[in-house]
Write a protein that holds these residues in place. Structure first.
Motif, PDB file in Angstrom:
ATOM      1  N   PRO A   1      -3.268  -0.596  -5.756  1.00 15.14           N
ATOM      2  CA  PRO A   1      -2.849   0.815  -5.706  1.00 15.14           C
ATOM      3  C   PRO A   1      -3.841   1.714  -6.441  1.00 15.14           C
ATOM      4  N   LEU A   2      -4.976   1.987  -5.800  1.00 14.11           N
ATOM      5  CA  LEU A   2      -6.068   2.685  -6.474  1.00 14.11           C
ATOM      6  C   LEU A   2      -6.272   4.116  -6.009  1.00 14.11           C
ATOM      7  N   LEU A   3      -5.817   4.463  -4.802  1.00 12.79           N
ATOM      8  CA  LEU A   3      -6.140   5.759  -4.221  1.00 12.79           C
ATOM      9  C   LEU A   3      -4.880   6.554  -3.918  1.00 12.79           C
ATOM     10  N   GLU A   4      -5.065   7.853  -3.650  1.00 10.80           N
ATOM     11  CA  GLU A   4      -3.956   8.728  -3.291  1.00 10.80           C
ATOM     12  C   GLU A   4      -4.318   9.550  -2.066  1.00 10.80           C
ATOM     13  N   GLY A   5      -3.294   9.882  -1.262  1.00 15.19           N
ATOM     14  CA  GLY A   5      -3.485  10.747  -0.118  1.00 15.19           C
ATOM     15  C   GLY A   5      -3.322  12.207  -0.494  1.00 15.19           C
ATOM     16  N   TYR A   6      -3.393  13.080   0.496  1.00 17.61           N
ATOM     17  CA  TYR A   6      -3.288  14.518   0.257  1.00 17.61           C
ATOM     18  C   TYR A   6      -1.954  14.888  -0.389  1.00 17.61           C
ATOM     19  N   ASP A   7      -0.898  14.133  -0.098  1.00 13.87           N
ATOM     20  CA  ASP A   7       0.428  14.454  -0.640  1.00 13.87           C
ATOM     21  C   ASP A   7       0.717  13.726  -1.949  1.00 13.87           C
ATOM     22  N   GLY A   8      -0.288  13.080  -2.521  1.00 15.80           N
ATOM     23  CA  GLY A   8      -0.091  12.343  -3.764  1.00 15.80           C
ATOM     24  C   GLY A   8       0.543  10.984  -3.578  1.00 15.80           C
ATOM     25  N   MET A   9       0.679  10.530  -2.331  1.00 15.04           N
ATOM     26  CA  MET A   9       1.252   9.220  -2.058  1.00 15.04           C
ATOM     27  C   MET A   9       0.178   8.139  -2.190  1.00 15.04           C
ATOM     28  N   PRO A  10       0.603   6.905  -2.515  1.00 12.01           N
ATOM     29  CA  PRO A  10      -0.380   5.832  -2.711  1.00 12.01           C
ATOM     30  C   PRO A  10      -1.119   5.472  -1.422  1.00 12.01           C
ATOM     31  N   ILE A  11      -2.371   5.086  -1.586  1.00 11.51           N
ATOM     32  CA  ILE A  11      -3.179   4.481  -0.526  1.00 11.51           C
ATOM     33  C   ILE A  11      -3.806   3.226  -1.114  1.00 11.51           C
ATOM     34  N   GLY A  12      -3.528   2.092  -0.511  1.00  6.58           N
ATOM     35  CA  GLY A  12      -3.993   0.828  -1.058  1.00  6.58           C
ATOM     36  C   GLY A  12      -5.413   0.491  -0.634  1.00  6.58           C
ATOM     37  N   VAL A  13      -6.148  -0.128  -1.560  1.00  2.83           N
ATOM     38  CA  VAL A  13      -7.469  -0.676  -1.274  1.00  2.83           C
ATOM     39  C   VAL A  13      -7.297  -2.170  -1.041  1.00  2.83           C
TER      40      VAL A  13
ATOM     41  N   ALA B   1      -4.072   0.285   5.220  1.00  8.64           N
ATOM     42  CA  ALA B   1      -3.279   1.003   6.221  1.00  8.64           C
ATOM     43  C   ALA B   1      -4.064   2.240   6.627  1.00  8.64           C
ATOM     44  N   PRO B   2      -3.690   2.899   7.715  1.00  8.67           N
ATOM     45  CA  PRO B   2      -4.433   4.083   8.151  1.00  8.67           C
ATOM     46  C   PRO B   2      -4.445   5.226   7.145  1.00  8.67           C
ATOM     47  N   GLY B   3      -3.464   5.262   6.253  1.00  5.94           N
ATOM     48  CA  GLY B   3      -3.381   6.326   5.264  1.00  5.94           C
ATOM     49  C   GLY B   3      -2.144   6.136   4.418  1.00  5.94           C
ATOM     50  N   GLN B   4      -1.595   7.226   3.916  1.00  5.09           N
ATOM     51  CA  GLN B   4      -0.385   7.138   3.115  1.00  5.09           C
ATOM     52  C   GLN B   4       0.818   6.874   4.022  1.00  5.09           C
ATOM     53  N   ALA B   5       1.949   6.548   3.422  1.00  3.15           N
ATOM     54  CA  ALA B   5       3.147   6.210   4.183  1.00  3.15           C
ATOM     55  C   ALA B   5       3.563   7.358   5.089  1.00  3.15           C
TER      56      ALA B   5
ATOM     57  N   SER C   1       0.829  -1.203   0.000  1.00  3.38           N
ATOM     58  CA  SER C   1       0.000   0.000   0.000  1.00  3.38           C
ATOM     59  C   SER C   1       0.865   1.254   0.000  1.00  3.38           C
ATOM     60  N   PHE C   2       1.856   1.310   0.875  1.00  2.00           N
ATOM     61  CA  PHE C   2       2.705   2.489   0.990  1.00  2.00           C
ATOM     62  C   PHE C   2       3.518   2.739  -0.287  1.00  2.00           C
ATOM     63  N   CYS C   3       3.928   1.663  -0.958  1.00  6.93           N
ATOM     64  CA  CYS C   3       4.790   1.801  -2.137  1.00  6.93           C
ATOM     65  C   CYS C   3       4.005   1.829  -3.447  1.00  6.93           C
ATOM     66  N   GLY C   4       2.700   1.591  -3.388  1.00  6.03           N
ATOM     67  CA  GLY C   4       1.881   1.706  -4.586  1.00  6.03           C
ATOM     68  C   GLY C   4       1.986   0.542  -5.542  1.00  6.03           C
ATOM     69  N   VAL C   5       2.066  -0.691  -5.018  1.00  8.22           N
ATOM     70  CA  VAL C   5       2.102  -1.885  -5.850  1.00  8.22           C
ATOM     71  C   VAL C   5       1.012  -2.846  -5.387  1.00  8.22           C
ATOM     72  N   VAL C   6       0.860  -3.936  -6.126  1.00  8.42           N
ATOM     73  CA  VAL C   6      -0.068  -4.994  -5.740  1.00  8.42           C
ATOM     74  C   VAL C   6       0.631  -5.916  -4.747  1.00  8.42           C
ATOM     75  N   GLY C   7       0.000  -6.136  -3.609  1.00 10.05           N
ATOM     76  CA  GLY C   7       0.480  -7.122  -2.651  1.00 10.05           C
ATOM     77  C   GLY C   7      -0.584  -8.185  -2.469  1.00 10.05           C
TER      78      GLY C   7
END
Length: 454
Positions: free
Chosen positions: A411-423, A380-384, A184-190
């Motif tokens: 890796p479908l969503l983004e936080g306020y800083d443009g960092m990945p947020i995993g679904v 995760a609670p949010g972005q990294a 989630s933090f790195c923006g890949v599929v886990g």
């Protein structure tokens, strides 16, 4: 004469790279060269690797090309570079478990997953960084999207290497959230399969009732392809399932017979930990899914789930880290020492009762899966976090790990800083094929919507 490398090869998905190899448009050595060049350029900033031998990687690629040229079956992962978490034994490379006491450790045999990687024709590029003993203390890897942020853990290097195009595939493990959170933090599929699909033989144990192998990729199909190559019975792991290997790759490539239904679950840690940007992003996702998504409350026993997971995990830590603690406790981080000490206070009665809870929680999940194809929930609670002294909080993953159910983060969503947020999508135990099919559908539907908006 030096080979001329096409840097774009490193950016291919595993499936696309495999297609080029099969069509003769590239060789395995070309692909490995491109990945090695990418590592050389980016490793000083990312720090994903704890062991890498360029000559050994090239030799494996040349051997793979030789097998294909001779007409022998190349294997389902022929020539594909794969990173292996440094708690997974490799007979031809050190396995140091992120621990000072294991510096220079050379296993005599390969772990089961490494045996299967070799049999499938993969090129094992090297060992990726793990947190100390696959627990909480970071070991230097940084998030490829922002070097001031954590990549997550404990499979830190595996997630970062895939996200930064160093390798298309990597293997990790999860006892709480060590695959899903860094993905989630790195923006890949886990993808963490149902417990027992992939053998843990030859992997550092943390807590057997929880430990599960997992994989990283940049597409759902790639994750399914890698996981399928690793699945299968193994008498060395008492938890390994004795059943035919599921057709994960075919399932991920297929479409669902009807539009899937999703149960949006907030989880017990939502009110305490969920960050504002993650809440907003999931509200948008639920709106996008519309009538295909209902908010569903977990049964009341799940409110105790995180405490139950902690009891099981820390008892396991006390058992398996005892020899590190007893031989050289001063070499361990304060966090690892404290975990052992806490685990030693767990009573046998409390541990056994905690294990009994797992069946109860799974019974509650079965009721949800009678109606819904998948649970959708944060990874995760949010972005990294912008903090290299932490790997983030695993609370949004621990319940599902404890229940042994399959989980995949997208890796479908983004936080306020443009960092990945995993679904994170959750399926019923043993329902891996259905889960991957649903995950692929969700990836395609959101991509289609983004394309229309663009």
């Amino acid at each position: 004469m030096a080979r001329k490398t096409d840097p774009e090869l490193a950016r291919l998905s595993a499936a696309d790279a495999l297609g080029r190899l099969e069509r003769g448009e590239a060789k395995a050595v070309d692909l490995v060269d491109a990945c090695l060049d990418r590592i050389a350029a980016r490793e000083p900033e990312v720090g994903a690797w704890t062991y890498l031998d360029r000559d050994h990687a090239i030799a494996q690629a040349e051997a793979a090309d030789g097998r294909r040229a001779s007409g022998r079956s190349p294997g389902p992962l022929h020539g594909l570079p794969v990173g292996v978490k440094d708690i997974i034994d490799t007979a031809d490379m050190p396995t140091e478990n992120g621990a000072a006491l294991d510096a220079g450790r050379r296993p005599r045999t390969d772990a089961a997953v490494v045996e299967r990687l070799r049999a499938a024709g993969a090129v094992i590029m090297g060992k990726t960084v793990t947190t100390e003993l696959a627990f909480l203390t970071p070991a230097g890897t940084r998030n490829p999207h922002d070097p001031e942020r954590t990549p997550g853990g404990s499979s830190s290097g595996s997630a970062a290497a895939v996200a930064d195009f160093m390798v298309p595939l990597a293997v990790g493990s999860q006892t709480a959230g060590s695959v899903i959170r860094p993905a989630s933090f790195c923006g890949v599929v886990g993808y963490k399969p149902s417990r027992g699909l992939i053998s843990r033989a030859g992997v550092l144990p943390v807590a057997e009732p929880l430990d599960t192998m997992g994989v990283f990729a940049r597409t759902v199909g790639d994750a399914a392809m890698l996981a399928q190559a690793l699945c299968g019975p193994d008498p060395r792991d008492p938890a390994a399932l004795v059943q035919p290997v599921p057709r994960l790759a075919a399932a991920a490539a297929s479409g669902p017979p009807v539009k899937p239904l999703f149960a949006f679950v907030r989880q017990p840690a939502w009110e305490e930990l969920a960050e504002d940007d993650m809440r907003e992003a999931f509200a948008e996702l639920a709106g996008f899914l519309g009538e295909q998504c209902d908010e569903v409350a977990l049964p009341e026993p799940f409110s105790k789930g995180l405490d139950i997971h902690r009891t099981i995990m820390f008892a396991g830590l006390a058992r398996h880290y005892a020899h590190y603690y007893n031989r050289g406790g001063d070499t361990l981080s304060a966090g690892a020492r404290a975990a052992v000490e806490e685990g030693r206070t767990v009573l046998a009665h409390d541990y056994l009762v905690a294990l009994d809870w797992v069946a109860l929680l799974n019974a509650g999940l079965e009721q949800i899966f009678e109606r819904y194809d998948a649970i959708v929930t944060p990874a995760a609670p949010g972005q990294a976090p912008k903090d290299l002294a932490t790997t983030g909080n695993a609370a949004f993953c621990s319940l599902w790990t404890m229940c042994g159910v399959p989980a995949v983060t997208l890796p479908l969503l983004e936080g306020y800083d443009g960092m990945p947020i995993g679904v994170q999508l959750i399926g019923p135990r043993g329902g891996d094929e259905r889960l991957l099919r649903t995950a692929r559908w969700l990836m395609e539907e959101t991509a289609r919507a983004d394309g229309q908006e663009g």
